[in-house]
Motif scaffolding. Structure first.
Motif, PDB file in Angstrom:
ATOM      1  N   GLU A  15      34.133  39.112  33.447  1.00  0.00           N
ATOM      2  CA  GLU A  15      33.200  39.924  34.239  1.00  0.00           C
ATOM      3  C   GLU A  15      32.460  39.055  35.232  1.00  0.00           C
ATOM      4  OE1 GLU A  15      30.941  41.917  30.995  1.00  0.00           O
ATOM      5  OE2 GLU A  15      30.973  43.633  32.355  1.00  0.00           O
ATOM      6  N   GLY A  16      32.325  39.557  36.455  1.00  0.00           N
ATOM      7  CA  GLY A  16      31.564  38.847  37.474  1.00  0.00           C
ATOM      8  C   GLY A  16      32.381  37.897  38.329  1.00  0.00           C
ATOM      9  N   ARG A  58      33.717  46.572  45.947  1.00  0.00           N
ATOM     10  CA  ARG A  58      34.084  45.219  45.523  1.00  0.00           C
ATOM     11  C   ARG A  58      35.553  44.899  45.810  1.00  0.00           C
ATOM     12  NH1 ARG A  58      34.358  45.309  40.732  1.00  0.00           N
ATOM     13  NH2 ARG A  58      33.923  47.484  40.220  1.00  0.00           N
ATOM     14  N   ASP A  76      33.403  40.214  41.796  1.00  0.00           N
ATOM     15  CA  ASP A  76      32.446  40.695  40.798  1.00  0.00           C
ATOM     16  C   ASP A  76      33.125  41.706  39.863  1.00  0.00           C
ATOM     17  OD1 ASP A  76      29.341  42.605  40.845  1.00  0.00           O
ATOM     18  OD2 ASP A  76      30.064  41.071  39.448  1.00  0.00           O
ATOM     19  N   ALA A  77      34.221  41.288  39.279  1.00  0.00           N
ATOM     20  CA  ALA A  77      35.027  42.199  38.458  1.00  0.00           C
ATOM     21  C   ALA A  77      34.202  42.811  37.323  1.00  0.00           C
ATOM     22  CB  ALA A  77      36.228  41.453  37.895  1.00  0.00           C
ATOM     23  N   GLN A  78      34.445  44.093  37.071  1.00  0.00           N
ATOM     24  CA  GLN A  78      33.787  44.829  35.990  1.00  0.00           C
ATOM     25  C   GLN A  78      34.844  45.286  34.980  1.00  0.00           C
ATOM     26  OE1 GLN A  78      30.253  45.200  36.088  1.00  0.00           O
ATOM     27  NE2 GLN A  78      30.679  43.675  37.693  1.00  0.00           N
ATOM     28  N   LEU A  79      34.374  45.605  33.792  1.00  0.00           N
ATOM     29  CA  LEU A  79      35.301  45.998  32.724  1.00  0.00           C
ATOM     30  C   LEU A  79      36.178  47.179  33.162  1.00  0.00           C
ATOM     31  CD1 LEU A  79      32.978  45.761  29.587  1.00  0.00           C
ATOM     32  CD2 LEU A  79      34.616  44.059  30.426  1.00  0.00           C
ATOM     33  N   GLU A  80      35.562  48.107  33.915  1.00  0.00           N
ATOM     34  CA  GLU A  80      36.309  49.308  34.310  1.00  0.00           C
ATOM     35  C   GLU A  80      37.369  49.037  35.371  1.00  0.00           C
ATOM     36  OE1 GLU A  80      32.978  48.947  34.460  1.00  0.00           O
ATOM     37  OE2 GLU A  80      32.200  49.661  36.404  1.00  0.00           O
ATOM     38  N   ASP A  81      37.414  47.823  35.896  1.00  0.00           N
ATOM     39  CA  ASP A  81      38.467  47.466  36.856  1.00  0.00           C
ATOM     40  C   ASP A  81      39.793  47.187  36.154  1.00  0.00           C
ATOM     41  OD1 ASP A  81      36.131  45.507  38.840  1.00  0.00           O
ATOM     42  OD2 ASP A  81      36.679  47.633  38.989  1.00  0.00           O
ATOM     43  N   SER A  82      39.750  47.052  34.840  1.00  0.00           N
ATOM     44  CA  SER A  82      40.989  46.787  34.096  1.00  0.00           C
ATOM     45  C   SER A  82      41.994  47.905  34.331  1.00  0.00           C
ATOM     46  CB  SER A  82      40.693  46.664  32.603  1.00  0.00           C
ATOM     47  OG  SER A  82      39.897  45.534  32.346  1.00  0.00           O
ATOM     48  N   VAL A 107      39.960  42.710  32.496  1.00  0.00           N
ATOM     49  CA  VAL A 107      38.640  42.130  32.689  1.00  0.00           C
ATOM     50  C   VAL A 107      37.923  42.114  31.343  1.00  0.00           C
ATOM     51  CG1 VAL A 107      36.449  42.275  33.917  1.00  0.00           C
ATOM     52  CG2 VAL A 107      38.572  43.004  35.044  1.00  0.00           C
ATOM     53  N   PRO A 109      34.545  40.626  28.787  1.00  0.00           N
ATOM     54  CA  PRO A 109      33.122  40.259  28.867  1.00  0.00           C
ATOM     55  C   PRO A 109      32.930  38.746  28.907  1.00  0.00           C
ATOM     56  CG  PRO A 109      33.505  41.854  27.123  1.00  0.00           C
ATOM     57  CD  PRO A 109      34.852  41.391  27.601  1.00  0.00           C
TER      58      PRO A 109
END
Lengths: 109, 113
Positions: A15-16, A58, A76-82, A107, A109
């Motif tokens: 993440e991030g 992003r 700034d990758a987020q978990l939901e980008d998986s 992605v 944590p």
């Protein structure tokens, strides 16, 4: 035949952080599209480019027809980008949109 | 956003039977596509359809395959007769202009026994 070579096949990010996906084309393409496959298996269109760059939140995509490649940058990758991301492209005068083999993004944590 | 609906989501049939896959494209779109994806493999283009005609098809679009969109209703893919190798997920897509922004359905999983 027309080939779309997508890399990497799999990508892990924390993440991030951020990274780039790339598609190389074996011939000159007219335009490129980027998709994400959602949890239901549907392909969601992220970008359509005939040239230059586009940005949405992003995500940022670039397409260079002459150099035969396109990129998708994730910051700034987020978990939901998986999920699985695909590029697809078509030639001038053609009606066929050819897909890359996909990049599976995870992605964590 | 615009939605493409595919019916049914799953279909199981015996080899040799006929099957029709239905697609309800985005209402004002003019170009329609079918793609085939075998589990774990790449999304493969089958056909592009416009104004009642096949504009381009791939080698995967065998003679047993046909497409139509009668009177602006469903855009259909018919396979007659089916073969074991036709088992795959079939995705329908539509676009307003040729090969421009594609909108996809969720796919129909076809299993041929």
């Amino acid at each position: 035949g027309d080939q779309v070579e997508q890399s990497p096949s799999a990508l892990s990010l924390h993440e991030g952080t951020g990274s780039a996906l790339r598609c190389n084309f074996t011939t000159t393409m007219r335009a490129v599209q980027w998709f994400r496959k959602n949890s239901r298996g549907s392909l969601i269109n992220l970008f359509y480019l005939a040239s230059g760059t586009k940005e949405n939140g992003r995500l940022k995509s670039a397409f260079d027809s002459k150099e035969r490649y396109s990129t998708l940058h994730i910051r700034d990758a987020q978990l939901e980008d998986s999920g699985t991301y695909f590029c697809a492209a078509d030639r001038t005068g053609g009606y066929k949109v050819v897909f890359g083999s996909g990049t599976r993004l995870l992605v964590s944590p | 956003g615009p939605k493409v609906l595919q019916i049914p989501s799953h279909q199981i049939i015996d080899m040799g039977q006929m099957v029709t896959l239905n697609c309800d494209p985005v209402s004002n779109h003019l170009y329609f596509y079918w793609y085939k994806q075998i589990l774990g493999q790449q999304m493969e283009f089958l056909v592009n359809f416009y104004n009642g005609k096949v504009m381009e098809k791939s080698k995967l679009f065998k003679d047993q395959f046909s497409v139509e969109r009668p009177d602006g209703s469903y855009f259909t893919l018919k396979i007659q007769p089916t073969a074991l190798e036709d088992s795959a997920v079939y995705f329908c897509a539509s676009s307003l202009l040729s090969a421009e922004t594609l909108y996809f359905g969720s796919g129909t999983r076809l299993t041929v026994l």
